[in-house]
Design a protein around this motif. Structure first.
Motif, PDB file in Angstrom:
ATOM      1  N   GLU A  99      13.220  -3.288 -25.757  1.00 19.73           N
ATOM      2  CA  GLU A  99      13.914  -3.212 -24.459  1.00 19.73           C
ATOM      3  C   GLU A  99      13.793  -1.827 -23.851  1.00 19.73           C
ATOM      4  O   GLU A  99      13.475  -1.672 -22.662  1.00 19.73           O
ATOM      5  CB  GLU A  99      15.385  -3.608 -24.635  1.00 19.73           C
ATOM      6  CG  GLU A  99      15.565  -5.085 -24.979  1.00 19.73           C
ATOM      7  CD  GLU A  99      17.010  -5.432 -25.219  1.00 19.73           C
ATOM      8  OE1 GLU A  99      17.614  -6.108 -24.352  1.00 19.73           O
ATOM      9  OE2 GLU A  99      17.535  -5.047 -26.272  1.00 19.73           O
ATOM     10  N   GLU A 100      14.032  -0.816 -24.691  1.00 17.45           N
ATOM     11  CA  GLU A 100      13.986   0.558 -24.186  1.00 17.45           C
ATOM     12  C   GLU A 100      12.566   0.953 -23.782  1.00 17.45           C
ATOM     13  O   GLU A 100      12.365   1.613 -22.758  1.00 17.45           O
ATOM     14  CB  GLU A 100      14.504   1.527 -25.260  1.00 17.45           C
ATOM     15  CG  GLU A 100      15.966   1.328 -25.646  1.00 17.45           C
ATOM     16  CD  GLU A 100      16.182   0.304 -26.746  1.00 17.45           C
ATOM     17  OE1 GLU A 100      17.272   0.293 -27.327  1.00 17.45           O
ATOM     18  OE2 GLU A 100      15.252  -0.503 -27.021  1.00 17.45           O
ATOM     19  N   LYS A 101      11.583   0.539 -24.567  1.00 18.23           N
ATOM     20  CA  LYS A 101      10.193   0.896 -24.262  1.00 18.23           C
ATOM     21  C   LYS A 101       9.713   0.199 -22.981  1.00 18.23           C
ATOM     22  O   LYS A 101       9.023   0.816 -22.155  1.00 18.23           O
ATOM     23  CB  LYS A 101       9.295   0.496 -25.439  1.00 18.23           C
ATOM     24  CG  LYS A 101       7.860   1.009 -25.330  1.00 18.23           C
ATOM     25  CD  LYS A 101       7.803   2.530 -25.413  1.00 18.23           C
ATOM     26  CE  LYS A 101       6.375   3.047 -25.368  1.00 18.23           C
ATOM     27  NZ  LYS A 101       6.317   4.512 -25.372  1.00 18.23           N
ATOM     28  N   ILE A 102      10.101  -1.059 -22.800  1.00 19.47           N
ATOM     29  CA  ILE A 102       9.702  -1.784 -21.582  1.00 19.47           C
ATOM     30  C   ILE A 102      10.327  -1.134 -20.348  1.00 19.47           C
ATOM     31  O   ILE A 102       9.671  -0.989 -19.308  1.00 19.47           O
ATOM     32  CB  ILE A 102      10.091  -3.269 -21.671  1.00 19.47           C
ATOM     33  CG1 ILE A 102       9.218  -3.974 -22.724  1.00 19.47           C
ATOM     34  CG2 ILE A 102       9.909  -3.962 -20.323  1.00 19.47           C
ATOM     35  CD1 ILE A 102       9.651  -5.385 -23.044  1.00 19.47           C
ATOM     36  N   ASP A 103      11.585  -0.737 -20.453  1.00 20.75           N
ATOM     37  CA  ASP A 103      12.240  -0.055 -19.321  1.00 20.75           C
ATOM     38  C   ASP A 103      11.465   1.200 -18.927  1.00 20.75           C
ATOM     39  O   ASP A 103      11.319   1.505 -17.732  1.00 20.75           O
ATOM     40  CB  ASP A 103      13.675   0.313 -19.690  1.00 20.75           C
ATOM     41  CG  ASP A 103      14.595  -0.900 -19.697  1.00 20.75           C
ATOM     42  OD1 ASP A 103      14.200  -1.942 -19.130  1.00 20.75           O
ATOM     43  OD2 ASP A 103      15.687  -0.815 -20.276  1.00 20.75           O
ATOM     44  N   LEU A 104      10.967   1.920 -19.928  1.00 15.45           N
ATOM     45  CA  LEU A 104      10.201   3.141 -19.652  1.00 15.45           C
ATOM     46  C   LEU A 104       8.866   2.802 -18.983  1.00 15.45           C
ATOM     47  O   LEU A 104       8.455   3.458 -18.011  1.00 15.45           O
ATOM     48  CB  LEU A 104       9.958   3.874 -20.979  1.00 15.45           C
ATOM     49  CG  LEU A 104       9.514   5.331 -20.901  1.00 15.45           C
ATOM     50  CD1 LEU A 104      10.582   6.206 -20.273  1.00 15.45           C
ATOM     51  CD2 LEU A 104       9.173   5.825 -22.299  1.00 15.45           C
ATOM     52  N   ILE A 105       8.208   1.768 -19.451  1.00 16.89           N
ATOM     53  CA  ILE A 105       6.899   1.368 -18.913  1.00 16.89           C
ATOM     54  C   ILE A 105       7.036   0.841 -17.482  1.00 16.89           C
ATOM     55  O   ILE A 105       6.189   1.108 -16.622  1.00 16.89           O
ATOM     56  CB  ILE A 105       6.251   0.320 -19.839  1.00 16.89           C
ATOM     57  CG1 ILE A 105       5.782   1.015 -21.123  1.00 16.89           C
ATOM     58  CG2 ILE A 105       5.095  -0.404 -19.159  1.00 16.89           C
ATOM     59  CD1 ILE A 105       5.394   0.090 -22.236  1.00 16.89           C
ATOM     60  N   LYS A 106       8.105   0.127 -17.203  1.00 15.56           N
ATOM     61  CA  LYS A 106       8.313  -0.446 -15.864  1.00 15.56           C
ATOM     62  C   LYS A 106       8.443   0.633 -14.794  1.00 15.56           C
ATOM     63  O   LYS A 106       8.148   0.399 -13.618  1.00 15.56           O
ATOM     64  CB  LYS A 106       9.560  -1.344 -15.871  1.00 15.56           C
ATOM     65  CG  LYS A 106       9.311  -2.685 -16.554  1.00 15.56           C
ATOM     66  CD  LYS A 106      10.606  -3.408 -16.891  1.00 15.56           C
ATOM     67  CE  LYS A 106      11.262  -4.006 -15.689  1.00 15.56           C
ATOM     68  NZ  LYS A 106      12.444  -4.833 -16.078  1.00 15.56           N
ATOM     69  N   ARG A 107       8.869   1.823 -15.195  1.00 22.02           N
ATOM     70  CA  ARG A 107       9.051   2.897 -14.222  1.00 22.02           C
ATOM     71  C   ARG A 107       7.721   3.463 -13.733  1.00 22.02           C
ATOM     72  O   ARG A 107       7.660   4.096 -12.684  1.00 22.02           O
ATOM     73  CB  ARG A 107       9.869   4.035 -14.853  1.00 22.02           C
ATOM     74  CG  ARG A 107      11.302   3.691 -15.155  1.00 22.02           C
ATOM     75  CD  ARG A 107      12.007   4.867 -15.800  1.00 22.02           C
ATOM     76  NE  ARG A 107      13.131   4.433 -16.620  1.00 22.02           N
ATOM     77  CZ  ARG A 107      13.667   5.162 -17.583  1.00 22.02           C
ATOM     78  NH1 ARG A 107      13.190   6.367 -17.823  1.00 22.02           N
ATOM     79  NH2 ARG A 107      14.679   4.696 -18.279  1.00 22.02           N
ATOM     80  N   VAL A 108       6.654   3.281 -14.521  1.00 24.20           N
ATOM     81  CA  VAL A 108       5.394   3.952 -14.182  1.00 24.20           C
ATOM     82  C   VAL A 108       4.275   2.977 -13.806  1.00 24.20           C
ATOM     83  O   VAL A 108       3.171   3.411 -13.466  1.00 24.20           O
ATOM     84  CB  VAL A 108       4.916   4.835 -15.356  1.00 24.20           C
ATOM     85  CG1 VAL A 108       5.925   5.941 -15.640  1.00 24.20           C
ATOM     86  CG2 VAL A 108       4.695   3.995 -16.618  1.00 24.20           C
ATOM     87  N   LYS A 109       4.556   1.676 -13.851  1.00 27.35           N
ATOM     88  CA  LYS A 109       3.507   0.697 -13.542  1.00 27.35           C
ATOM     89  C   LYS A 109       3.820  -0.072 -12.269  1.00 27.35           C
ATOM     90  O   LYS A 109       4.988  -0.334 -11.961  1.00 27.35           O
ATOM     91  CB  LYS A 109       3.335  -0.289 -14.707  1.00 27.35           C
ATOM     92  CG  LYS A 109       2.658   0.318 -15.931  1.00 27.35           C
ATOM     93  CD  LYS A 109       2.342  -0.747 -16.959  1.00 27.35           C
ATOM     94  CE  LYS A 109       1.643  -0.139 -18.170  1.00 27.35           C
ATOM     95  NZ  LYS A 109       0.290   0.307 -17.876  1.00 27.35           N
ATOM     96  N   THR A 110       2.761  -0.437 -11.550  1.00 32.70           N
ATOM     97  CA  THR A 110       2.923  -1.319 -10.387  1.00 32.70           C
ATOM     98  C   THR A 110       3.153  -2.738 -10.899  1.00 32.70           C
ATOM     99  O   THR A 110       2.941  -3.038 -12.069  1.00 32.70           O
ATOM    100  CB  THR A 110       1.665  -1.293  -9.515  1.00 32.70           C
ATOM    101  OG1 THR A 110       0.560  -1.832 -10.270  1.00 32.70           O
ATOM    102  CG2 THR A 110       1.355   0.126  -9.051  1.00 32.70           C
ATOM    103  N   LYS A 111       3.532  -3.638  -9.963  1.00 34.06           N
ATOM    104  CA  LYS A 111       3.773  -5.025 -10.341  1.00 34.06           C
ATOM    105  C   LYS A 111       2.526  -5.654 -10.957  1.00 34.06           C
ATOM    106  O   LYS A 111       2.596  -6.323 -12.000  1.00 34.06           O
ATOM    107  CB  LYS A 111       4.200  -5.825  -9.095  1.00 34.06           C
ATOM    108  CG  LYS A 111       4.371  -7.331  -9.322  1.00 34.06           C
ATOM    109  CD  LYS A 111       5.589  -7.623 -10.189  1.00 34.06           C
ATOM    110  CE  LYS A 111       5.955  -9.100 -10.218  1.00 34.06           C
ATOM    111  NZ  LYS A 111       4.944  -9.968 -10.811  1.00 34.06           N
ATOM    112  N   GLU A 112       1.378  -5.428 -10.348  1.00 35.25           N
ATOM    113  CA  GLU A 112       0.141  -6.043 -10.846  1.00 35.25           C
ATOM    114  C   GLU A 112      -0.235  -5.482 -12.226  1.00 35.25           C
ATOM    115  O   GLU A 112      -0.570  -6.224 -13.154  1.00 35.25           O
ATOM    116  CB  GLU A 112      -1.001  -5.806  -9.866  1.00 35.25           C
ATOM    117  CG  GLU A 112      -2.284  -6.507 -10.281  1.00 35.25           C
ATOM    118  CD  GLU A 112      -3.418  -6.298  -9.282  1.00 35.25           C
ATOM    119  OE1 GLU A 112      -4.543  -6.701  -9.592  1.00 35.25           O
ATOM    120  OE2 GLU A 112      -3.154  -5.719  -8.196  1.00 35.25           O
TER     121      GLU A 112
END
Length: 664
Positions: A99-112
């Motif tokens: 959960e924590e790692k995905i939250d971090l990744i979502k901040r730096v990636k576009t939707k696609e």
């Protein structure tokens, strides 16, 4: 299959009739025999051993998440030749903290790019999960799957993404998970499955409590674990005594919490009201600096000077109360033979000295406003009120009672498991290497019988009829197990708390280990003798224990008695890490053998997630099996073989007409 005679079948007919209710005909029974015999040939599951956690919940949690490095090794084994090292490390961290790692990744990636990352990550996680599941039956794996995704995960795990007829079917499942915004949830759930399947069974070999800030968090984690057992340590038994309402145990628990500035464990973790003690200590020791009672602080504890001063006063107040309670308890139990530990009576108040084991030492503190020189062991009225309120709050802490009952349900003095004898500290041994004999009531006990008797007495102390014991004196045996020379959970000649607080000369501080520790290292004779006593194969088996931190920094080895004993306390507790030079050992036992892992200190969860900083661990193969161990070689395998024998007898009874088949 055995050829049972009719007389043998007739003798067991009543049992076979009962068994036939679950397997009503030959086909059912044969199907189960085939299933069980297949299971017996699977590799044995991995066991994970931890000890002396001492409330270090963050390091403990991380070791649980990474399975002492087994998760990372599995990721590298499956994907090493297909993706970059940095991606392997990132995937490992994702499994630990999804959960924590995905939250971090979502901040730096576009939707696609996030959707593409989800798809690729799911493919990779399925491969790792498939490897983790490979040593189990489909039935066992199915039981480990979360309800929300059980069907989907089973399909992905059982199908090959490269199989021609199922290739598009496989890809469509993953595409749909992403399109329907369930990818994140799926990743969290499959990460949990990987962790669960990597470690089949967990052993905690004592001392969950004291020193660290989160023993309650550790207990919550253990209560959620799918398969575990524990062996009680002396610090655990102290909390078990406190939860039973034993006043001396409660005073020790509170004292240790104050010594390590862990009031939060009591107040916020378990809802223990320390206000009466704080008010009493602040008033009685208002002019006392309580220098000897300053709490031991770590760099991460943000405690104000005012809080430190108050804790020191509370620390001294509860220590004096503890010594008084213990002296009274010893008076009530002459069979304990602990009169030499009644040191308040050994104080010369006029000269400011105390006599310990025949030697006179000056006291470093002579401010004792609550001690009456004539009867120093008697609580004054205010102290008695503080104790009464503490006893009440410990007895009525719902969370503490729940944790301790779990400890009784899953724990014991020792455990024999897959040819290993697990215990926290020691087995009681005399200086000549014989098993120490203890007379309890009219009977004498030694070796395994003594451990069994102590186990029964520890349970009776907690679960005994409280209505007939309003003063909780029946719980005194739990305090005995905390600190007595004849406690296999302690293994020393004394608990030198008084000496360390009040005497600067370090001579009386020394706590001498029992004969077990001095004799066990000589060769493997004593270790094998102990294994035989507990019904363990002396050639295959090992003693596995903790309690005494291994001074790795000084060259001590955790592998002793020619490899027959493994002492796996490497300093999980930060208080011991300067002594050990490492931050703990864990032991794993898989189908290939025993692996001892030493850990460097854990930095933080935040660093692990943001920078991928894992605990650096070093592996040592303690023992490698020549032939890979299968389920048939385990305790569970023996039970399954007994079931096979029973079912084969039932099949024979059907075929010889002793039992009638139930076809409809």
């Amino acid at each position: 299959m055995n050829n049972y005679t009719k007389s043998q079948l007739q003798e067991n007919k009543k049992y076979l009739e009962l068994l036939s209710q679950s397997f009503p005909n030959i086909n059912n029974a044969v199907g189960e025999v085939v299933n069980l015999k297949a299971i017996l040939n699977l590799p044995k599951g991995t066991e994970h051993f931890l000890t002396d956690i001492h409330g270090e919940h963050e390091a403990f949690n991380h070791v649980m998440q990474n399975a002492s490095g087994a998760i990372k090794r599995k990721v590298h084994d499956e994907l090493d030749n297909t993706i970059a090292f940095e991606e392997l490390e990132e995937l490992s961290t994702l499994i630990y903290y999804p959960e924590e790692k995905i939250d971090l990744i979502k901040r730096v990636k576009t939707k696609e790019s996030l959707d593409n990352w989800y798809k690729l990550t799911i493919y990779r996680l399925v491969k790792v999960c498939r490897a983790a599941a490979s040593k189990y039956t489909r039935s066992k794996v199915r039981k480990a799957l979360p309800k929300d995704f059980a069907y989907i995960m089973e399909e992905l795990l059982q199908e090959d993404e490269h199989r021609f007829n199922k290739k598009e079917y496989y890809h469509a499942i993953i595409e749909s998970l992403v399109e329907l915004d369930r990818a994140q949830h799926f990743i969290v759930e499959i990460s949990a499955v990987i962790k669960r399947l990597t470690i089949d069974h967990l052993h905690i070999i004592g001392d969950i409590y004291d020193r660290g800030a989160g023993p309650d968090v550790v207990m919550d984690t253990l209560m959620r674990h799918h398969s575990m057992d524990m062996q009680w340590g002396n610090h655990d038994i102290l909390w078990m005594g406190a939860a039973a309402g034993n006043a001396a145990s409660i005073a020790n628990v509170v004292r240790i919490a104050l010594r390590y500035a862990n009031m939060d464990v009591l107040e916020n973790g378990y809802g223990i009201n320390l206000l009466p003690l704080a008010s009493f200590a602040n008033r009685i020791y208002a002019e006392d600096k309580c220098q000897q009672f300053m709490p031991k602080l770590t760099d991460t504890q943000g405690v104000s000077d005012q809080e430190v001063t108050l804790m020191a006063k509370m620390h001294k107040a509860i220590s004096i109360i503890q010594f008084k309670l213990e002296e009274a308890l010893i008076d009530n139990h002459p069979e304990y033979e602990m009169e030499k530990r009644q040191l308040l009576r050994a104080i010369d108040f006029e000269n400011g000295t105390v006599t310990v084991e025949g030697a006179v030492y000056p006291l470093n503190d002579t401010l004792f406003p609550t001690l009456d020189p004539k009867t120093p062991w008697i609580l004054n009225e205010e102290e008695a009120l503080v104790v009464d309120r503490l006893v009440y709050t410990f007895l009525h802490s719902e969370k503490l009672q729940k944790h301790i009952r779990f400890m009784y349900a899953k724990g014991s003095m020792y455990k024999v498991y897959n040819d290993n004898l697990l215990f926290h500290a020691c087995i009681l041994i005399d200086n000549d290497g014989s098993f120490k004999v203890k007379k309890i009531g009219d009977k004498e006990y030694s070796g395994q019988a003594l451990m069994d008797k102590y186990d029964q007495m520890a349970r009776e102390s907690f679960f005994g009829n409280a209505s007939n014991d309003p003063d909780h004196t029946g719980t005194d045996f739990l305090w005995y197990l905390w600190c007595h020379v004849d406690s296999p959970l302690f293994g020393k000649d004394k608990m030198a708390t008084f000496e360390r607080y009040f005497i600067d000369d370090k001579t009386p501080h020394k706590e001498h280990y029992s004969a077990f520790y001095t004799l066990i290292d000589e060769d493997d004779t004593l270790a094998k003798k102990i294994l035989v006593e507990f019904g363990v194969d002396p050639e295959e088996g090992h003693l596995i224990n903790g309690h005494i931190p291994v001074k790795t920094i000084s060259g001590e080895s955790p592998i002793r008695a020619n490899g027959k004993q493994l002492v796996i306390d490497g300093g999980f507790a930060r208080a011991y890490q300067k002594t050990t030079g490492i931050a703990g050992y864990t032991l794993t036992y898989n189908s290939y053998g025993l692996i001892l892992i030493s850990h460097d200190p854990f930095v933080s969860v935040e660093k692990a997630i943001s920078e991928g900083l894992d605990i650096h661990s070093t592996l040592v193969v303690v023992e490698k099996t020549l032939k890979r161990k299968r389920v048939r070689d385990t305790d569970n395998g023996k039970e399954l073989m007994n079931q096979v024998a029973d079912l084969e007898m039932l099949i024979s009874a059907y075929r010889k007409g002793i039992i009638k088949e139930k076809l409809y």
